[in-house]
Design a protein around this motif. Structure first.
Motif, PDB file in Angstrom:
ATOM      1  N   LEU A  50       0.802  -1.226   0.000  1.00  0.00           N
ATOM      2  CA  LEU A  50       0.000   0.000   0.000  1.00  0.00           C
ATOM      3  C   LEU A  50       0.834   1.274   0.000  1.00  0.00           C
ATOM      4  O   LEU A  50       0.517   2.244  -0.679  1.00  0.00           O
ATOM      5  CB  LEU A  50      -0.933  -0.008   1.211  1.00  0.00           C
ATOM      6  N   HIS A  51       1.932   1.279   0.780  1.00  0.00           N
ATOM      7  CA  HIS A  51       2.673   2.519   0.992  1.00  0.00           C
ATOM      8  C   HIS A  51       4.079   2.457   0.386  1.00  0.00           C
ATOM      9  O   HIS A  51       4.758   1.435   0.466  1.00  0.00           O
ATOM     10  CB  HIS A  51       2.791   2.825   2.489  1.00  0.00           C
ATOM     11  N   ARG A  52       4.517   3.579  -0.135  1.00  0.00           N
ATOM     12  CA  ARG A  52       5.867   3.723  -0.687  1.00  0.00           C
ATOM     13  C   ARG A  52       6.840   3.987   0.456  1.00  0.00           C
ATOM     14  O   ARG A  52       6.667   4.952   1.209  1.00  0.00           O
ATOM     15  CB  ARG A  52       5.891   4.871  -1.685  1.00  0.00           C
ATOM     16  N   LEU A  53       7.854   3.151   0.587  1.00  0.00           N
ATOM     17  CA  LEU A  53       8.894   3.377   1.587  1.00  0.00           C
ATOM     18  C   LEU A  53       9.987   4.284   1.023  1.00  0.00           C
ATOM     19  O   LEU A  53      10.262   5.356   1.570  1.00  0.00           O
ATOM     20  CB  LEU A  53       9.493   2.051   2.055  1.00  0.00           C
ATOM     21  N   ALA A  54      10.606   3.873  -0.060  1.00  0.00           N
ATOM     22  CA  ALA A  54      11.694   4.665  -0.639  1.00  0.00           C
ATOM     23  C   ALA A  54      12.078   4.104  -1.996  1.00  0.00           C
ATOM     24  O   ALA A  54      11.855   2.925  -2.282  1.00  0.00           O
ATOM     25  CB  ALA A  54      12.916   4.646   0.286  1.00  0.00           C
ATOM     26  N   ASP A  55      12.678   4.950  -2.817  1.00  0.00           N
ATOM     27  CA  ASP A  55      13.318   4.488  -4.040  1.00  0.00           C
ATOM     28  C   ASP A  55      14.550   3.689  -3.645  1.00  0.00           C
ATOM     29  O   ASP A  55      15.219   4.002  -2.651  1.00  0.00           O
ATOM     30  CB  ASP A  55      13.715   5.696  -4.895  1.00  0.00           C
ATOM     31  N   LEU A  56      14.883   2.676  -4.398  1.00  0.00           N
ATOM     32  CA  LEU A  56      16.027   1.836  -4.055  1.00  0.00           C
ATOM     33  C   LEU A  56      17.338   2.607  -4.060  1.00  0.00           C
ATOM     34  O   LEU A  56      18.300   2.214  -3.402  1.00  0.00           O
ATOM     35  CB  LEU A  56      16.122   0.646  -5.009  1.00  0.00           C
ATOM     36  N   ASN A  57      17.382   3.731  -4.776  1.00  0.00           N
ATOM     37  CA  ASN A  57      18.625   4.504  -4.780  1.00  0.00           C
ATOM     38  C   ASN A  57      18.845   5.263  -3.471  1.00  0.00           C
ATOM     39  O   ASN A  57      19.893   5.868  -3.271  1.00  0.00           O
ATOM     40  CB  ASN A  57      18.691   5.458  -5.982  1.00  0.00           C
ATOM     41  N   ALA A  58      17.856   5.204  -2.564  1.00  0.00           N
ATOM     42  CA  ALA A  58      18.032   5.790  -1.235  1.00  0.00           C
ATOM     43  C   ALA A  58      18.895   4.907  -0.346  1.00  0.00           C
ATOM     44  O   ALA A  58      19.341   5.341   0.724  1.00  0.00           O
ATOM     45  CB  ALA A  58      16.673   6.026  -0.577  1.00  0.00           C
ATOM     46  N   PHE A  59      19.133   3.677  -0.795  1.00  0.00           N
ATOM     47  CA  PHE A  59      19.927   2.728  -0.020  1.00  0.00           C
ATOM     48  C   PHE A  59      21.339   2.636  -0.591  1.00  0.00           C
ATOM     49  O   PHE A  59      21.537   2.709  -1.807  1.00  0.00           O
ATOM     50  CB  PHE A  59      19.271   1.346  -0.035  1.00  0.00           C
ATOM     51  N   ALA A  60      22.305   2.439   0.291  1.00  0.00           N
ATOM     52  CA  ALA A  60      23.679   2.213  -0.163  1.00  0.00           C
ATOM     53  C   ALA A  60      23.790   0.890  -0.901  1.00  0.00           C
ATOM     54  O   ALA A  60      24.705   0.699  -1.707  1.00  0.00           O
ATOM     55  CB  ALA A  60      24.635   2.233   1.020  1.00  0.00           C
ATOM     56  N   GLY A  61      22.860  -0.005  -0.652  1.00  0.00           N
ATOM     57  CA  GLY A  61      22.817  -1.283  -1.349  1.00  0.00           C
ATOM     58  C   GLY A  61      21.593  -2.080  -0.966  1.00  0.00           C
ATOM     59  O   GLY A  61      20.964  -1.822   0.061  1.00  0.00           O
ATOM     60  N   VAL A  62      21.248  -3.031  -1.812  1.00  0.00           N
ATOM     61  CA  VAL A  62      20.150  -3.957  -1.555  1.00  0.00           C
ATOM     62  C   VAL A  62      20.748  -5.356  -1.448  1.00  0.00           C
ATOM     63  O   VAL A  62      21.399  -5.833  -2.380  1.00  0.00           O
ATOM     64  CB  VAL A  62      19.097  -3.922  -2.690  1.00  0.00           C
ATOM     65  N   VAL A  63      20.534  -5.989  -0.310  1.00  0.00           N
ATOM     66  CA  VAL A  63      21.041  -7.346  -0.091  1.00  0.00           C
ATOM     67  C   VAL A  63      19.909  -8.313  -0.406  1.00  0.00           C
ATOM     68  O   VAL A  63      18.854  -8.282   0.239  1.00  0.00           O
ATOM     69  CB  VAL A  63      21.525  -7.539   1.361  1.00  0.00           C
ATOM     70  N   THR A  64      20.121  -9.159  -1.397  1.00  0.00           N
ATOM     71  CA  THR A  64      19.070 -10.057  -1.855  1.00  0.00           C
ATOM     72  C   THR A  64      19.662 -11.428  -2.155  1.00  0.00           C
ATOM     73  O   THR A  64      20.767 -11.743  -1.726  1.00  0.00           O
ATOM     74  CB  THR A  64      18.345  -9.454  -3.077  1.00  0.00           C
TER      75      THR A  64
END
Length: 255
Positions: A216-230
């Motif tokens: 439902l809600h937008r948290l952030a664009d992924l570029n707001a993170f130094a990295g995405v661990v997946t």
């Protein structure tokens, strides 16, 4: 037992166990099978469960995907691998914020390995796991306790965070749609955003199953993170698309 109390307990039991049988429910609550049938019919109409032959289930029910007790049952080995990889960005002496996610609970042993650390968290499982540990300066964020998310939220939590600073925040989300991290609950999202706002760097922990979904809600664009661990099971086309947009991806399977 009152009807509303019984139905709440049925939901709690489903969250814990995933599926329940009609016979077991009738015995547990000392009522007839017909009464349980009516309970399940009404709960299904509310979208809280799915009736199956001889009982009910919450598997594949979106209403429960954000419940901590349900999430904690899903892919524990993968969560541990992601937590281990995320901990690679932590160095002894740092201050680390840890959010309410079930993957965040998996980071506990890796935080202990990195001590001395200051750990700031609203996650009750992390608070319990780190309390009394030598070399861990633990700041437990207060607020309104949520059984659903096993953590503390609300005005007190966000106000406390505004007076703190951290080197790193480890953040989780319900889903990732395109390059937008999302969450289903607004109050939980506010705490995550507050953590990101006061951390020098934030890392998003999200397994491949979170991608291609929305909430439902937008948290952030992924570029707001130094990295995405997946995880490496993320389809290659998504990997290529995100990296081409400057999104840093780190995989749990890689040291």
């Amino acid at each position: 037992m009152k009807l509303d109390d019984r139905r709440r307990d049925i939901v709690d039991l489903l969250v814990e166990e995933g599926t329940v049988s009609l016979d077991d429910l009738a015995v547990r609550f000392a009522v007839s099978k017909m009464t349980i049938h009516r309970d399940l019919d009404d709960l299904e109409a509310e979208g809280l469960l799915r009736k199956v032959r001889g009982g009910a289930t919450i598997e594949a029910s979106g209403q429960f995907e954000s419940d901590y007790r349900y999430r904690a049952r899903i892919a524990p080995a993968l969560k541990r691998a992601i937590a281990r990889r995320a901990a690679d960005f932590i160095e002894p002496g740092m201050s680390v914020m840890v959010d309410d996610g079930s993957t965040s609970e998996a980071v506990i042993p890796f935080l202990i390995e990195k001590r001395p650390l200051t750990v700031i968290t609203n996650n009750l499982a992390v608070i319990n796991g780190l309390s009394g540990q030598g070399g861990i300066s633990l700041i437990a964020l207060g607020g309104d306790f949520s059984k659903k998310f096993n953590g503390f939220f609300g005005v007190i939590t966000t106000a406390t965070l505004s007076d703190l600073r951290a080197d790193i925040a480890l953040i989780t989300s319900s889903s990732i749609h395109g390059r937008i991290a999302c969450h289903q609950d607004q109050e939980v999202l506010q705490v995550k955003r507050a953590m990101m706002a006061v951390a020098q760097k934030s890392y998003l922990m999200a397994d491949h199953n979170k991608f291609g979904r929305t909430a439902l809600h937008r948290l952030a664009d992924l570029n707001a993170f130094a990295g995405v661990v997946t995880s490496r099971a993320l389809p290659e086309e998504q990997v290529s698309e995100l990296t081409s947009q400057g999104i840093e991806l780190f995989f749990a399977e890689e040291e």
